[in-house]
Design an enzyme around this catalytic site. Structure first.
Site, PDB file in Angstrom:
ATOM      1  CE  LYS A  77      -1.040  53.489  37.847  1.00  0.00           C
ATOM      2  NZ  LYS A  77      -1.490  54.880  38.044  1.00  0.00           N
ATOM      3  CG  ASP A 100       0.357  56.187  35.382  1.00  0.00           C
ATOM      4  OD1 ASP A 100      -0.046  56.862  36.345  1.00  0.00           O
ATOM      5  OD2 ASP A 100       1.552  55.834  35.273  1.00  0.00           O
TER       6      ASP A 100
HETATM    7  P1  NDP Z   1       3.717  61.333  30.953  1.00  0.00           P
HETATM    8  O1  NDP Z   1       4.246  60.123  30.310  1.00  0.00           O
HETATM    9  O2  NDP Z   1       2.693  62.152  30.273  1.00  0.00           O
HETATM   10  O3  NDP Z   1       4.920  62.329  31.333  1.00  0.00           O
HETATM   11  C1  NDP Z   1       6.011  61.940  32.120  1.00  0.00           C
HETATM   12  C2  NDP Z   1       7.081  63.005  31.965  1.00  0.00           C
HETATM   13  O4  NDP Z   1       8.160  62.708  32.835  1.00  0.00           O
HETATM   14  C3  NDP Z   1       7.660  63.060  30.570  1.00  0.00           C
HETATM   15  O5  NDP Z   1       7.972  64.394  30.237  1.00  0.00           O
HETATM   16  C4  NDP Z   1       8.938  62.221  30.691  1.00  0.00           C
HETATM   17  O6  NDP Z   1       9.972  62.591  29.772  1.00  0.00           O
HETATM   18  C5  NDP Z   1       9.367  62.577  32.094  1.00  0.00           C
HETATM   19  N1  NDP Z   1      10.189  61.518  32.681  1.00  0.00           N
HETATM   20  C6  NDP Z   1       9.887  60.199  32.768  1.00  0.00           C
HETATM   21  N2  NDP Z   1      10.892  59.540  33.386  1.00  0.00           N
HETATM   22  C7  NDP Z   1      11.807  60.474  33.703  1.00  0.00           C
HETATM   23  C8  NDP Z   1      13.061  60.432  34.357  1.00  0.00           C
HETATM   24  N3  NDP Z   1      13.553  59.279  34.827  1.00  0.00           N
HETATM   25  N4  NDP Z   1      13.750  61.595  34.509  1.00  0.00           N
HETATM   26  C9  NDP Z   1      13.253  62.763  34.044  1.00  0.00           C
HETATM   27  N5  NDP Z   1      12.076  62.862  33.405  1.00  0.00           N
HETATM   28  C10 NDP Z   1      11.367  61.738  33.250  1.00  0.00           C
HETATM   29  O7  NDP Z   1       3.183  60.857  32.385  1.00  0.00           O
HETATM   30  P2  NDP Z   1       2.144  61.568  33.348  1.00  0.00           P
HETATM   31  O8  NDP Z   1       2.381  63.020  33.340  1.00  0.00           O
HETATM   32  O9  NDP Z   1       0.795  61.032  33.053  1.00  0.00           O
HETATM   33  O10 NDP Z   1       2.562  60.953  34.759  1.00  0.00           O
HETATM   34  C11 NDP Z   1       3.682  61.427  35.481  1.00  0.00           C
HETATM   35  C12 NDP Z   1       3.625  60.914  36.903  1.00  0.00           C
HETATM   36  O11 NDP Z   1       2.381  61.329  37.508  1.00  0.00           O
HETATM   37  C13 NDP Z   1       3.661  59.395  37.076  1.00  0.00           C
HETATM   38  O12 NDP Z   1       4.293  59.110  38.309  1.00  0.00           O
HETATM   39  C14 NDP Z   1       2.195  59.021  37.181  1.00  0.00           C
HETATM   40  O13 NDP Z   1       2.000  57.785  37.827  1.00  0.00           O
HETATM   41  C15 NDP Z   1       1.684  60.189  38.007  1.00  0.00           C
HETATM   42  N6  NDP Z   1       0.265  60.415  37.922  1.00  0.00           N
HETATM   43  C16 NDP Z   1      -0.350  60.623  36.713  1.00  0.00           C
HETATM   44  C17 NDP Z   1      -1.697  60.853  36.663  1.00  0.00           C
HETATM   45  C18 NDP Z   1      -2.371  61.203  35.381  1.00  0.00           C
HETATM   46  O14 NDP Z   1      -3.565  61.587  35.438  1.00  0.00           O
HETATM   47  N7  NDP Z   1      -1.707  61.149  34.235  1.00  0.00           N
HETATM   48  C19 NDP Z   1      -2.544  60.781  37.873  1.00  0.00           C
HETATM   49  C20 NDP Z   1      -1.792  60.668  39.102  1.00  0.00           C
HETATM   50  C21 NDP Z   1      -0.454  60.448  39.103  1.00  0.00           C
HETATM   51  P3  NDP Z   1       9.820  62.270  28.180  1.00  0.00           P
HETATM   52  O15 NDP Z   1       8.809  63.250  27.693  1.00  0.00           O
HETATM   53  O16 NDP Z   1      11.185  62.533  27.656  1.00  0.00           O
HETATM   54  O17 NDP Z   1       9.365  60.859  28.110  1.00  0.00           O
END
Ligand code: NDP
Length: 452
Positions: free
Chosen positions: A131, A171
């Site tokens: 990572k 990510d």
């Molecule tokens: P993104 O950055 O695309 O989206 C994250 C979302 O979560 C955004 O809408 C963000 O809000 C919101 N968010 C972040 N922090 C907070 C918080 N503290 N409280 C409330 N909302 C929050 O990330 P991903 O969707 O890619 O990833 C999300 C999770 O999934 C992570 O844990 C990542 O490690 C995991 N993951 C992702 C993979 C992938 O393929 N992308 C694969 C496997 C796991 P805002 O839009 O306002 O920033």
């Protein structure tokens, strides 16, 4: 946590990890969770103890930390810190995403890398765990600024990655735009078109179909298997998702396609509730195109929709809850509220979004199934491995073929977790099933490869 008689005291090992890695609570939490069910496994396998498999597993094979200077559009110079952790390569090259977020620390990346080792093992594919990330905030930055940052980062990272060595992907904060800029600089510096050095590329230039959708779709496919075990379906269920990013959006899309009504989601500004079912096109417009906040949804959508500033979505009653935002976003109180609201399935789309206390609430509740992210969100990395496979063979699969393979992979992961849990006296416990099954595959490979 139990102490086994074969020579490894698991409590002592956790304490040693805490002492050796101070100030990294998320890493400690991830280690505790994986080690918890392993006592009886070690008793059955003294050869793992003799070879110090666990002691080696909790220590990353390598960690690289470096400075990333870059210049913003106004001419000001910024200095960021980036890192890449190669956690374990017993099953294949290090594989795992890059996260760009101002909160990123080495502890965050180590927790994610450690989880990735077992997640990747569960896919059954030839990928090790790694990572990376940087304390860079892409929010509000122009495309040019993001490009300059990515180019500066890759100017150091390129010497540590490659199709057979370490293969980064996206990510949180790193999606198609960032992967494009990172790949362009990698190609320029190395003078090679080594497509398999990064995944998440555009589908027109080496990227896999379904990679963008894979984590969210895979999560819902996993939930479908959990429900099938109870002879139930997604059709007609009420779902709440947290986040409104890559994982959340495609989880909503697939849940809706399979007949569920998704009534809530969130972002870093608050929680959105739409009892009529979320308008996903509007959410995509707000989050993917305008890169804005969810609050604007209410005015544009009308109807019964409401937005609560600073709130989580876990007070919205639902049958299926999918935390897809970030680590430790769902605590004990949230878990109790969900159980009170009638939740019956909780499956993690994010990595470690539920605190230890929240997990205990779900596991103690009667009739609630709970799946840890390392099993339920593995669809993203599985399709990344499909992308590596296509790059190596210079082949390209169709959307339908890739989606079918994703569905088969999620079904297989579900079955592996279910069967392993049952074989180790943890019937119905996906946490134990995932951790034991992931551990066994990595441990056997490490054993076969000697003390390295
Ligand atoms: P993104 O950055 O695309 O989206 C994250 C979302 O979560 C955004 O809408 C963000 O809000 C919101 N968010 C972040 N922090 C907070 C918080 N503290 N409280 C409330 N909302 C929050 O990330 P991903 O969707 O890619 O990833 C999300 C999770 O999934 C992570 O844990 C990542 O490690 C995991 N993951 C992702 C993979 C992938 O393929 N992308 C694969 C496997 C796991 P805002 O839009 O306002 O920033």
């Amino acid at each position: 946590m139990s102490t086994n008689t074969a020579g490894t005291d698991l409590d002592e090992l956790v304490r040693a990890v805490e002492d050796r890695n101070p100030g990294e609570p998320e890493f400690h939490q991830a280690v505790r969770e994986v080690l918890a069910p392993l006592g009886p496994v070690l008793e059955r396998h003294p050869e793992y103890v003799k070879a110090r498999i666990l002691e080696r597993l909790v220590e990353p094979e390598r960690q690289v930390i470096f400075r990333v200077p870059w210049v913003d559009d106004g001419g000001d110079v910024h200095v960021q810190r980036a890192m890449r952790v190669g956690f374990n390569s017993a099953l294949g090259p290090y594989k795992g995403g890059m996260r760009f977020n101002p909160d990123v620390t080495l502890g965050t990346i180590k927790f994610l890398g450690f989880e990735q080792v077992f997640k990747n093992a569960l896919t059954g594919l030839a990928i090790g765990g790694g990572k990376g990330g940087a304390d860079f905030d892409p929010k509000g930055r122009s495309d040019d600024e993001v490009m300059r940052f990515c180019q500066s980062l890759m100017t150091e990272l390129y010497r540590h990655i490659g199709p057979d060595q370490d293969v980064p992907a996206g990510d949180a904060g790193v999606a198609a735009r960032e992967i494009g800029f990172l790949f362009g600089q990698y190609k320029r510096i190395t003078g090679t078109y080594a497509a398999g050095a990064l995944t998440g590329k555009g589908t027109g230039w080496g990227g896999a179909q379904v990679r963008t959708e894979a984590t969210g779709y895979g999560l819902v496919y996993f939930v479908r298997e959990m429900l099938a075990g109870r002879y139930e379906e997604l059709d007609g269920r009420t779902v709440v998702v947290s986040g409104a990013g890559n994982v959340s959006i495609y989880a909503i899309e697939k849940a809706q396609a399979l007949g569920a009504t998704v009534v809530g989601c969130s972002d870093s500004s608050g929680a959105l509730h739409d009892p009529d079912g979320l308008d996903l096109d509007l959410i995509k417009q707000l989050k993917l195109t305008e890169r804005g906040h969810l609050g604007a949804y209410v005015e544009r959508r009308g109807g019964e929709a409401s937005f609560e500033e600073g709130a989580t979505p876990w007070r919205i009653p639902c049958e299926i809850a999918l935390p897809c935002a970030t680590q430790n976003e769902l605590d004990e109180k949230d878990a109790k509220a969900l159980v009170k609201g009638g939740v019956r399935v909780v499956a993690e789309g994010a990595n470690m979004p539920c605190t230890d206390e929240a997990v205990a609430v779900f596991q103690d509740a009667e009739d609630v199934l709970y799946a840890p992210g390392k099993a339920s969100n593995a669809g993203g990395v599985a399709v990344s491995a499909f992308e590596m496979e296509q790059n190596a063979s210079r082949n390209g699969w169709t959307f339908e073929n890739t989606d079918e393979r994703l569905q088969a992979t999620m079904k297989q992961i579900h079955e592996t977790c279910r069967r392993t849990a049952a074989e180790h006296d943890h019937e119905g416990d996906y946490v134990a099933g995932a951790n034991i099954a992931g551990f066994l595959r990595v441990a056997d490979a490490m054993l076969a490869q000697g003390v390295v």
